[in-house]
Design an enzyme around this catalytic site. Structure first.
Site, mmCIF file in Angstrom:
data_model
loop_
_atom_site.group_PDB
_atom_site.id
_atom_site.type_symbol
_atom_site.label_atom_id
_atom_site.label_comp_id
_atom_site.label_asym_id
_atom_site.label_seq_id
_atom_site.Cartn_x
_atom_site.Cartn_y
_atom_site.Cartn_z
ATOM 1 N N LYS A 16 -116.291 -22.918 54.668
ATOM 2 C CA LYS A 16 -115.759 -22.277 55.866
ATOM 3 C C LYS A 16 -114.234 -22.345 55.829
ATOM 4 O O LYS A 16 -113.636 -23.399 56.017
ATOM 5 C CB LYS A 16 -116.244 -22.959 57.147
ATOM 6 C CG LYS A 16 -115.891 -22.093 58.364
ATOM 7 C CD LYS A 16 -115.716 -22.853 59.646
ATOM 8 C CE LYS A 16 -114.353 -23.452 59.837
ATOM 9 N NZ LYS A 16 -113.260 -22.502 60.063
ATOM 10 N N THR A 69 -109.523 -33.744 63.721
ATOM 11 C CA THR A 69 -110.715 -33.044 63.233
ATOM 12 C C THR A 69 -111.395 -33.882 62.148
ATOM 13 O O THR A 69 -112.627 -33.941 62.089
ATOM 14 C CB THR A 69 -110.371 -31.634 62.707
ATOM 15 O OG1 THR A 69 -109.569 -30.972 63.683
ATOM 16 C CG2 THR A 69 -111.612 -30.812 62.452
ATOM 17 N N GLY A 70 -110.612 -34.562 61.332
ATOM 18 C CA GLY A 70 -111.179 -35.453 60.312
ATOM 19 C C GLY A 70 -112.065 -36.516 60.941
ATOM 20 O O GLY A 70 -113.153 -36.824 60.440
ATOM 21 N N SER A 115 -106.548 -31.730 59.987
ATOM 22 C CA SER A 115 -105.820 -32.711 60.791
ATOM 23 C C SER A 115 -106.617 -34.011 60.966
ATOM 24 O O SER A 115 -107.840 -34.039 60.754
ATOM 25 C CB SER A 115 -105.526 -32.114 62.158
ATOM 26 O OG SER A 115 -106.744 -31.841 62.808
ATOM 27 N N CYS A 169 -99.084 -30.627 53.991
ATOM 28 C CA CYS A 169 -99.562 -31.954 54.409
ATOM 29 C C CYS A 169 -98.666 -33.054 53.851
ATOM 30 O O CYS A 169 -98.447 -34.071 54.486
ATOM 31 C CB CYS A 169 -100.983 -32.155 53.955
ATOM 32 S SG CYS A 169 -101.193 -31.787 52.211
ATOM 33 N N GLU A 218 -96.751 -35.856 62.909
ATOM 34 C CA GLU A 218 -96.637 -34.709 62.013
ATOM 35 C C GLU A 218 -96.275 -33.462 62.827
ATOM 36 O O GLU A 218 -96.930 -33.145 63.813
ATOM 37 C CB GLU A 218 -97.984 -34.498 61.327
ATOM 38 C CG GLU A 218 -97.973 -33.395 60.306
ATOM 39 C CD GLU A 218 -99.317 -33.284 59.584
ATOM 40 O OE1 GLU A 218 -100.362 -33.306 60.260
ATOM 41 O OE2 GLU A 218 -99.310 -33.188 58.348
HETATM 42 P P1 NAP Z 1 -107.472 -28.508 61.731
HETATM 43 O O1 NAP Z 1 -107.280 -27.966 63.082
HETATM 44 O O2 NAP Z 1 -108.013 -29.866 61.584
HETATM 45 O O3 NAP Z 1 -108.386 -27.436 60.971
HETATM 46 C C1 NAP Z 1 -108.814 -27.599 59.654
HETATM 47 C C2 NAP Z 1 -110.161 -26.922 59.482
HETATM 48 O O4 NAP Z 1 -111.118 -27.554 60.329
HETATM 49 C C3 NAP Z 1 -110.160 -25.441 59.868
HETATM 50 O O5 NAP Z 1 -111.036 -24.727 59.020
HETATM 51 C C4 NAP Z 1 -110.712 -25.497 61.276
HETATM 52 O O6 NAP Z 1 -111.282 -24.274 61.646
HETATM 53 C C5 NAP Z 1 -111.763 -26.580 61.143
HETATM 54 N N1 NAP Z 1 -112.179 -27.214 62.384
HETATM 55 C C6 NAP Z 1 -111.506 -27.320 63.558
HETATM 56 N N2 NAP Z 1 -112.252 -27.994 64.472
HETATM 57 C C7 NAP Z 1 -113.415 -28.321 63.866
HETATM 58 C C8 NAP Z 1 -114.588 -29.027 64.287
HETATM 59 N N3 NAP Z 1 -114.712 -29.533 65.502
HETATM 60 N N4 NAP Z 1 -115.577 -29.206 63.393
HETATM 61 C C9 NAP Z 1 -115.478 -28.719 62.148
HETATM 62 N N5 NAP Z 1 -114.410 -28.021 61.696
HETATM 63 C C10 NAP Z 1 -113.381 -27.827 62.544
HETATM 64 O O7 NAP Z 1 -106.146 -28.500 60.909
HETATM 65 P P2 NAP Z 1 -105.097 -27.327 60.803
HETATM 66 O O8 NAP Z 1 -104.194 -27.446 61.953
HETATM 67 O O9 NAP Z 1 -105.759 -26.032 60.536
HETATM 68 O O10 NAP Z 1 -104.370 -27.727 59.447
HETATM 69 C C11 NAP Z 1 -103.250 -28.509 59.418
HETATM 70 C C12 NAP Z 1 -103.585 -29.958 59.127
HETATM 71 O O11 NAP Z 1 -104.202 -30.082 57.855
HETATM 72 C C13 NAP Z 1 -102.376 -30.831 59.064
HETATM 73 O O12 NAP Z 1 -102.591 -32.038 59.739
HETATM 74 C C14 NAP Z 1 -102.186 -31.085 57.582
HETATM 75 O O13 NAP Z 1 -101.492 -32.234 57.250
HETATM 76 C C15 NAP Z 1 -103.570 -31.097 57.087
HETATM 77 N N6 NAP Z 1 -103.608 -30.762 55.663
HETATM 78 C C16 NAP Z 1 -103.854 -31.765 54.769
HETATM 79 C C17 NAP Z 1 -103.860 -31.510 53.396
HETATM 80 C C18 NAP Z 1 -104.120 -32.605 52.392
HETATM 81 O O14 NAP Z 1 -104.356 -32.318 51.238
HETATM 82 N N7 NAP Z 1 -104.103 -33.863 52.770
HETATM 83 C C19 NAP Z 1 -103.638 -30.201 52.947
HETATM 84 C C20 NAP Z 1 -103.383 -29.201 53.886
HETATM 85 C C21 NAP Z 1 -103.384 -29.509 55.248
HETATM 86 P P3 NAP Z 1 -110.419 -23.133 62.391
HETATM 87 O O15 NAP Z 1 -109.047 -23.164 61.837
HETATM 88 O O16 NAP Z 1 -111.148 -21.916 62.055
HETATM 89 O O17 NAP Z 1 -110.472 -23.492 63.834
#
Ligand code: NAP
Ligand code: MG
Length: 491
Positions: A176, A233-234, A230, A285, A384
């Site tokens: 997804k 969500t993790g 994030s 990230c 962040e």
């Molecule tokens: P996010 O809100 O946690 O979303 C990440 C993914 O999770 C998206 O596909 C999102 O779907 C999905 N999601 C949201 N709520 C969910 C739920 N309740 N259950 C299951 N899946 C759910 O993060 P983001 O804001 O898109 O991305 C930025 C974050 O990612 C930052 O904190 C960044 O540091 C981190 N990141 C980490 C790395 C690494 O390698 N460590 C790499 C890139 C990014 P939708 O977007 O469709 O809602």
């Protein structure tokens, strides 16, 4: 036309008629729609992946046979590089050369894991036992059905980091992508369809996190969850995994430090500091968003940083010469502006940037921003921001720099710069982070482990660590002796 879902080797519609608009962040205009999959669609996709794993050829094929398909996927990504890069620019906003780099890297990831798939054919490990009546080996097997959930900052590349090792291992997957940037994942579906990946091996389902993402993470037919996103969500994913003890790997956020010692070349330091925070609009990230500079060079370095940051060409990703594009969407833009405002209210001072560039009236544009004079407990220093915003602070002693660097709930990456190699190595070992760069920031290699300490995640992606995420280890032990065991039945 609304893009469809790719499930069981077919393009299918959703049982819901809901669609999600696709917005170009440089114009704020809707230019396409994707399907908003619901829990029923996820159920169909997981069943397809389950069937492909339980009854299909994929997990039992030789690694070398899977490698052939992985290489074909890599070749097709390369063939369609310009189209994929253009889509990434429209969807995510990143400058075109960065998008091209992402696509090349995604293709490289499939090639790399093709090689590792081959190496699996030869991976049985004989385990020498003290008890010579037995022989023992450890064999690697595919883990099962994986559910992958990825963010919007490197859309195709984040897909590749999960799909390539999962397929190499012999797993099947439901992917997804983020609803914010799903278009290149749908092209990946076209590609796997063209190379005739067996049906159900890779299923790509677009939709929101709250619906499709949640349904995938809670589905009992999924054996493993691979998540990048994030921390909050993790944590939700981890809770969902707990119900059935699903295997998980988490790549989460960061607030990575960059320590610059006074013996550094100031021009090189400024260049790497900027690359560490302005590349991909700071939506990285591992962005080195906290810069610690030895006090004796702090004024000089800050002056040069502000001078260079103000010169960065801001514009739409497709315009030649653009080095900083728009942020990915309205909500992310507001989040970043609010973070700056809060930081300033709590005492941070804007050394440059902090505003929409005057000449860009539409699009989610923000000037490269340098903040100074904040306390260590200021949220701009601790949280962040995920935008082109860097915080800079002076330090006096090495031990102080290490303490400040480690004073974070995150531990994804860190950087250190000095001409003293011993000091670099000493500091690198003291930093509580999964990735430490010396005399640079951000270069990422498919061969090397990637992941975080502390709240930045669990497990490692890339390299052979990435493959291992999708493998089980089985012990096979044989009783070789002709002598009776003689516990119950004694002769
Ligand atoms: P996010 O809100 O946690 O979303 C990440 C993914 O999770 C998206 O596909 C999102 O779907 C999905 N999601 C949201 N709520 C969910 C739920 N309740 N259950 C299951 N899946 C759910 O993060 P983001 O804001 O898109 O991305 C930025 C974050 O990612 C930052 O904190 C960044 O540091 C981190 N990141 C980490 C790395 C690494 O390698 N460590 C790499 C890139 C990014 P939708 O977007 O469709 O809602
Ligand atoms: Mg978009």
């Amino acid at each position: 036309m609304t893009k469809q879902l790719y499930i069981g080797g077919e393009w299918v519609g959703s049982t819901s008629s809901e669609r999600i608009p696709v917005i170009n962040p440089s114009t704020e205009e809707v230019f396409d729609y994707i399907v908003a999959a619901n829990a029923d669609d996820i159920d169909t996709a997981v069943k397809a992946a389950r069937e492909a794993f339980d009854s299909g050829p994929w997990p039992n094929m030789k690694g070398a046979e899977r490698a052939v398909l992985l290489r074909q996927i890599a070749a097709k990504i390369t063939e369609r590089k310009a189209e994929l890069a253009r889509l990434e620019v429209m969807d995510n906003g990143k400058p075109y050369p960065e998008a091209e780099w992402d696509i090349e890297d995604a293709a490289g990831t499939f090639s790399f894991y093709a090689d590792l798939a081959e190496s699996l054919d030869d991976s049985d490990e004989v385990i020498p036992l003290a008890d010579e009546r037995f022989s023992c080996k450890a064999v690697k097997e595919p883990l099962g059905v994986a559910g992958a959930i990825i963010p919007w900052n490197f859309p195709l590349l984040m897909a590749a980091w999960k799909v390539a090792p999962a397929l190499a291992a012999g797993c099947t997957m439901v992917l997804k992508p983020s609803e914010v940037t799903s278009l290149t994942a749908l092209v990946l579906a076209e590609i796997v369809d063209e190379v005739k990946l067996p049906p159900g091996v890779l299923n790509i389902v677009t939709g929101s996190g709250a619906d499709a993402g949640r349904a995938l993470s809670e589905h009992p037919g999924v054996d493993k969850l691979a998540f990048t996103g994030s921390v909050p969500t993790g944590a939700t994913i981890m809770r969902a995994a707990a119900t059935e003890i699903k295997n998980i790997s988490l790549e989460l956020g960061g607030k990575s430090p960059f320590i610059v010692f006074a013996d550094s070349d100031i021009e090189a330091a400024v260049e790497w500091i900027m690359f560490g925070i302005f590349w991909n609009q700071g939506q990285v990230c591992s962005a080195t968003s906290r810069v610690l500079v030895e006090a004796s060079i702090y004024p000089q370095l800050l002056e040069r940083l502000v001078e260079e940051a103000a010169k960065i060409t801001i514009g739409a990703g497709h315009e030649a010469g653009t080095l900083l594009g728009p942020l990915v969407n309205e909500s992310q833009y507001q989040k970043v502006l609010t973070a700056i405002e809060t930081g300033v209210a709590k005492g941070a001072v804007i050394a440059c940037g902090g505003q929409r560039p005057a000449e860009l009236k539409t699009g989610y544009y923000l000037q490269p921003t340098v903040l100074v004079d904040m306390q260590e407990n200021n949220p701009v220093w601790q949280e962040e921001i995920f935008g082109p915003v860097v915080c800079v602070k002076p330090f006096t002693a090495e031990s102080d720099a290490v303490r400040m660097a480690n004073n974070s709930r995150f531990g994804l990456a860190a950087a250190v710069m000095s001409r003293d190699d011993e000091r670099c190595d000493r500091v690198a070992r003291q930093l509580r982070a999964g990735i430490v760069w010396i005399n640079c920031s951000q270069p990422t290699f498919t061969e090397a482990p990637w992941g975080g300490y502390k709240q930045s995640g669990i497990g490692r992606e890339l390299g052979h660590w990435g493959l291992n995420n999708y493998l089980e280890t089985k012990q096979i032990t044989k009783y070789d002796s002709d002598a009776p065991w003689g516990w119950y039945i004694r002769s």
